[in-house]
Scaffold this motif. Sequence first.
Motif, PDB file in Angstrom:
ATOM      1  N   TRP A 118      93.723  46.657  28.734  1.00 12.71           N
ATOM      2  CA  TRP A 118      93.641  48.029  28.249  1.00 12.71           C
ATOM      3  C   TRP A 118      93.435  48.995  29.413  1.00 12.71           C
ATOM      4  CZ3 TRP A 118      89.045  50.369  29.492  1.00 12.71           C
ATOM      5  CH2 TRP A 118      87.927  49.560  29.683  1.00 12.71           C
ATOM      6  N   THR A 119      93.824  50.256  29.181  1.00 16.14           N
ATOM      7  CA  THR A 119      93.666  51.336  30.154  1.00 16.14           C
ATOM      8  C   THR A 119      93.115  52.549  29.434  1.00 16.14           C
ATOM      9  OG1 THR A 119      95.549  50.518  31.447  1.00 16.14           O
ATOM     10  CG2 THR A 119      94.846  52.783  31.862  1.00 16.14           C
ATOM     11  N   SER A 120      92.060  53.128  29.990  1.00 16.44           N
ATOM     12  CA  SER A 120      91.432  54.319  29.409  1.00 16.44           C
ATOM     13  C   SER A 120      91.547  55.465  30.408  1.00 16.44           C
ATOM     14  CB  SER A 120      89.961  54.042  29.082  1.00 16.44           C
ATOM     15  OG  SER A 120      89.347  55.199  28.543  1.00 16.44           O
ATOM     16  N   ARG A 121      92.036  56.614  29.948  1.00 18.43           N
ATOM     17  CA  ARG A 121      92.198  57.795  30.798  1.00 18.43           C
ATOM     18  C   ARG A 121      91.354  58.936  30.228  1.00 18.43           C
ATOM     19  NH1 ARG A 121      97.197  55.244  30.914  1.00 18.43           N
ATOM     20  NH2 ARG A 121      98.068  54.953  33.009  1.00 18.43           N
ATOM     21  N   SER A 122      90.615  59.574  31.120  1.00 22.31           N
ATOM     22  CA  SER A 122      89.728  60.660  30.711  1.00 22.31           C
ATOM     23  C   SER A 122      89.829  61.794  31.730  1.00 22.31           C
ATOM     24  CB  SER A 122      88.275  60.167  30.624  1.00 22.31           C
ATOM     25  OG  SER A 122      87.403  61.232  30.298  1.00 22.31           O
ATOM     26  N   GLY A 123      90.467  62.883  31.305  1.00 25.37           N
ATOM     27  CA  GLY A 123      90.621  64.037  32.194  1.00 25.37           C
ATOM     28  C   GLY A 123      91.311  63.658  33.506  1.00 25.37           C
ATOM     29  N   LYS A 125      89.768  61.979  35.894  1.00 28.29           N
ATOM     30  CA  LYS A 125      89.094  60.829  36.475  1.00 28.29           C
ATOM     31  C   LYS A 125      90.091  59.688  36.670  1.00 28.29           C
ATOM     32  CE  LYS A 125      84.764  61.936  34.097  1.00 28.29           C
ATOM     33  NZ  LYS A 125      83.762  61.461  33.092  1.00 28.29           N
ATOM     34  N   PRO A 126      89.828  58.812  37.614  1.00 25.89           N
ATOM     35  CA  PRO A 126      90.704  57.639  37.762  1.00 25.89           C
ATOM     36  C   PRO A 126      90.686  56.811  36.482  1.00 25.89           C
ATOM     37  CG  PRO A 126      89.273  57.881  39.681  1.00 25.89           C
ATOM     38  CD  PRO A 126      88.766  58.846  38.644  1.00 25.89           C
ATOM     39  N   PRO A 127      91.796  56.255  36.091  1.00 25.66           N
ATOM     40  CA  PRO A 127      91.829  55.464  34.852  1.00 25.66           C
ATOM     41  C   PRO A 127      90.968  54.207  34.971  1.00 25.66           C
ATOM     42  CG  PRO A 127      93.896  55.245  36.055  1.00 25.66           C
ATOM     43  CD  PRO A 127      93.125  56.325  36.738  1.00 25.66           C
ATOM     44  N   ARG A 128      90.359  53.832  33.873  1.00 25.27           N
ATOM     45  CA  ARG A 128      89.572  52.614  33.806  1.00 25.27           C
ATOM     46  C   ARG A 128      90.408  51.527  33.124  1.00 25.27           C
ATOM     47  NH1 ARG A 128      85.938  53.456  30.042  1.00 25.27           N
ATOM     48  NH2 ARG A 128      84.732  51.568  30.588  1.00 25.27           N
ATOM     49  N   THR A 129      90.263  50.313  33.604  1.00 20.79           N
ATOM     50  CA  THR A 129      91.017  49.199  33.038  1.00 20.79           C
ATOM     51  C   THR A 129      90.073  48.060  32.690  1.00 20.79           C
ATOM     52  OG1 THR A 129      91.455  48.252  35.230  1.00 20.79           O
ATOM     53  CG2 THR A 129      93.102  49.789  34.339  1.00 20.79           C
ATOM     54  N   GLY A 130      90.529  47.204  31.812  1.00 18.11           N
ATOM     55  CA  GLY A 130      89.743  46.041  31.421  1.00 18.11           C
ATOM     56  C   GLY A 130      90.605  45.109  30.587  1.00 18.11           C
ATOM     57  N   ARG A 131      89.980  44.099  30.039  1.00 18.03           N
ATOM     58  CA  ARG A 131      90.698  43.132  29.203  1.00 18.03           C
ATOM     59  C   ARG A 131      89.768  42.617  28.112  1.00 18.03           C
ATOM     60  NH1 ARG A 131      95.300  40.026  29.729  1.00 18.03           N
ATOM     61  NH2 ARG A 131      95.608  40.846  31.843  1.00 18.03           N
ATOM     62  N   LEU A 132      90.266  42.590  26.906  1.00 17.74           N
ATOM     63  CA  LEU A 132      89.524  42.028  25.788  1.00 17.74           C
ATOM     64  C   LEU A 132      89.520  40.506  25.887  1.00 17.74           C
ATOM     65  CD1 LEU A 132      90.999  44.174  22.852  1.00 17.74           C
ATOM     66  CD2 LEU A 132      88.823  44.545  24.028  1.00 17.74           C
ATOM     67  N   THR A 133      88.468  39.910  25.397  1.00 19.90           N
ATOM     68  CA  THR A 133      88.456  38.449  25.309  1.00 19.90           C
ATOM     69  C   THR A 133      89.413  38.030  24.190  1.00 19.90           C
ATOM     70  OG1 THR A 133      86.672  38.399  23.686  1.00 19.90           O
ATOM     71  CG2 THR A 133      86.040  38.443  26.027  1.00 19.90           C
ATOM     72  N   PRO A 134      89.863  36.779  24.179  1.00 20.00           N
ATOM     73  CA  PRO A 134      90.742  36.344  23.086  1.00 20.00           C
ATOM     74  C   PRO A 134      90.151  36.609  21.703  1.00 20.00           C
ATOM     75  CG  PRO A 134      90.758  34.714  24.832  1.00 20.00           C
ATOM     76  CD  PRO A 134      89.714  35.730  25.199  1.00 20.00           C
ATOM     77  N   ALA A 135      88.851  36.420  21.554  1.00 19.48           N
ATOM     78  CA  ALA A 135      88.224  36.668  20.249  1.00 19.48           C
ATOM     79  C   ALA A 135      88.257  38.165  19.906  1.00 19.48           C
ATOM     80  CB  ALA A 135      86.781  36.154  20.245  1.00 19.48           C
TER      81      ALA A 135
END
Length: 203
Positions: A118-123, A125-135
Amino acid sequence: MARGVRGVRGVRGRWCGALLLAGVLVGGASGCGTGAEPTGGGTATGTSRTASPATPASGTAAPGTATSGPASPPPGGPATAGTGTAEPRPGAVLVEVVVNGGLAGVRNQLVIHYDGSWTSRSGRKPPRTGRLTPAEAAELRAALEDPAYARVPERPTGGPVADGFQYFVTYRHRLVVAGDGERPPALRRVFAALPDGGPPTTP
């Protein structure tokens, strides 16, 4: 006198006989007798005969010659597309959530892919990224595929809220717009499965 005539006839008979024998040997016609003309349209040259080339029958193509007209389609015909729905690629977008409004007039975005990234963008600011667990990814997909979510209204049902936020949720080309306080249980389940509960509402 009769004896003289018989002598002449004897000489002529032997001469004609010799000519006939020569004519048979060379395939020609003799000058004495009624020999038949050669058939088949050939011409004699010396002791050999050259035959005229055979003419192909009308409408019959010679070997190696392409015939006119459309070619027959290959066996089986063109391949047809399957009717099943293919599983989306891991990098394809699963869901997109945008929040808009508030006192500062924010417009923030959260994009989640099928592989859980996933990628989150706010104004600015540099975008934040991450990954959900399989569950977590399975829980989010279950919430989006819930038949109750398909019945969530696509537009706000209440009146606008001053300086409030609006949430735009896009899943499989279907857009659901909801305002503050207008989240049915199926929509709340989706937001509960989002990273950080959805895109930030801060600039």
